[in-house]
Design a protein around this motif. Structure first.
Motif, PDB file in Angstrom:
ATOM      1  N   PRO A 111      26.495   3.364 -22.053  1.00 52.60           N
ATOM      2  CA  PRO A 111      25.448   2.371 -22.335  1.00 52.60           C
ATOM      3  C   PRO A 111      24.057   2.986 -22.243  1.00 52.60           C
ATOM      4  N   LYS A 112      23.159   2.507 -23.094  1.00 57.97           N
ATOM      5  CA  LYS A 112      21.778   2.962 -23.057  1.00 57.97           C
ATOM      6  C   LYS A 112      20.991   2.168 -22.025  1.00 57.97           C
ATOM      7  N   ASP A 113      20.102   2.853 -21.354  1.00 61.46           N
ATOM      8  CA  ASP A 113      19.213   2.191 -20.406  1.00 61.46           C
ATOM      9  C   ASP A 113      17.955   1.775 -21.162  1.00 61.46           C
ATOM     10  N   ARG A 114      17.745   0.485 -21.296  1.00 63.19           N
ATOM     11  CA  ARG A 114      16.624  -0.029 -22.085  1.00 63.19           C
ATOM     12  C   ARG A 114      15.319  -0.076 -21.297  1.00 63.19           C
ATOM     13  N   THR A 115      15.374   0.186 -19.999  1.00 60.62           N
ATOM     14  CA  THR A 115      14.155   0.135 -19.196  1.00 60.62           C
ATOM     15  C   THR A 115      13.338   1.399 -19.432  1.00 60.62           C
ATOM     16  N   PRO A 116      12.063   1.257 -19.840  1.00 59.07           N
ATOM     17  CA  PRO A 116      11.227   2.442 -20.086  1.00 59.07           C
ATOM     18  C   PRO A 116      11.089   3.307 -18.843  1.00 59.07           C
TER      19      PRO A 116
END
Length: 330
Positions: A141-146
């Motif tokens: 999964p990608k971490d969407r938090t900048p």
């Protein structure tokens, strides 16, 4: 007496595998994988990195260290869960990812651990031990938090408080990371010839990916550098015990990031500021510089990023109202 093979260098260690005939290389790799022999599999992975890795013999120690830790952790999981390394099941790789995520590891950390495990399998294929490639299609999964939200930069007042409690060594190092934007490894590798206060330039010779760059000094960094040089450069006064205060040619008396961390943590603690590592200093440099020059390319060059996307994602951002002055006359 049996003489042990010479293994004092990375190349010599790698040659203990690479110099073997193909059949013997395969046999030993198969045996190491079958027994899940950690030391042998780590040695095999390092040999593969030295001979077939992207950077080959010039693979950085930090990359080798990260892969070593990642392979060791994967082998611990494989042992505990009876994973057959040579013939892994088609769900073993995804199960390992799920295990790490369920333990609370962030997606970026999982990505690094998967890269290490993948490197182990490339080494096993290089040795002819298996054709298995279990992590080829694994999804993470990608971490969407900048990055700036997860690990924000130090604030101006935080750095000011720390500088008030820092000794000469720590103050100079802090300016190198928070103004010049140097990585800690780059700062600790500096020699006296790399620092030029007159032209206000720092020559970084050991950048990431072996890339060199020249970095401009801030006024505060140049001042701190002159003070530091006057105290600790060869031929300068010595305020300790009559012995050299820095290694021959090098700027800092400590060469290990762990030792540097110890000294910085003391200054942060004295100032009542939480120490969050060296990178928030680089992020401070990137964020402040971007606010002034409004050019991601120039900021990326200052920080030594190959791609401005790296700078944009995790090191610098413009304020949401950055365009208000430009739009005022519309």
């Amino acid at each position: 007496m049996t003489l042990a093979p010479y293994a004092a260098t990375v190349l010599a260690q790698a040659q203990t595998w690479a110099s073997l005939p193909d059949d013997e290389l395969r046999r030993r790799a198969v045996q190491a994988a079958g027994d899940k022999h950690v030391a042998d599999l780590l040695s095999l992975t390092r040999a593969y990195l030295t001979h077939e890795g992207v950077s080959g013999l010039l693979t950085s120690p930090r990359t080798t260290e990260a892969y070593t830790l990642g392979v060791r952790q994967f082998l611990e999981y494989a042992t505990a869960n009876a994973v057959n390394l040579l013939r892994p099941g088609r769900r073993d790789a995804s199960s390992y990812v799920a295990f790490m995520l369920s333990a609370g590891r962030k997606p970026a950390g999982v990505q690094l651990k998967v890269a290490a495990a993948n490197c182990l399998y490339r080494a096993l294929r290089w040795a002819g031990a298996t054709e298995a490639d279990p992590f080829k299609d694994v999804k993470i999964p990608k971490d969407r938090t900048p990055g700036l939200v997860k690990r924000p930069p130090y604030q101006e007042d935080e750095l000011a408080d720390v500088l008030d409690h820092a000794d000469v060594h720590v103050k100079f190092l802090l300016f190198l990371t928070a103004h010049a934007g140097l990585r800690i490894s780059e700062a600790l590798a500096l020699t006296w010839d790399d620092v030029d206060e007159a032209s206000r330039r720092v020559h970084v010779r050991s950048g990431k990916g072996r890339k060199e760059r020249v970095v401009a000094m801030s006024t505060s960094l140049a001042r701190a550098s002159r003070h530091y040089r006057g105290l600790y450069a060869p031929g300068g006064p010595d305020h300790t015990d009559g012995k050299r205060t820095t290694p021959v040619g090098h700027v800092f008396r400590y060469a290990s990031p762990m030792t540097a961390r110890y000294h910085l943590e003391k200054a942060f603690q004295a100032a009542g500021v939480k120490f969050r590592g060296f990178h928030p200093g680089r992020k401070y440099a990137g964020t402040r510089l971007l606010q002034q020059v409004k050019d991601f390319g120039r900021v990326a060059a200052h920080l030594g990023h190959e791609s401005i996307d790296t700078t944009r994602r995790g090191y610098a951002k413009l304020a949401t109202d950055d365009l208000k002055d430009d739009l005022a006359g519309w």
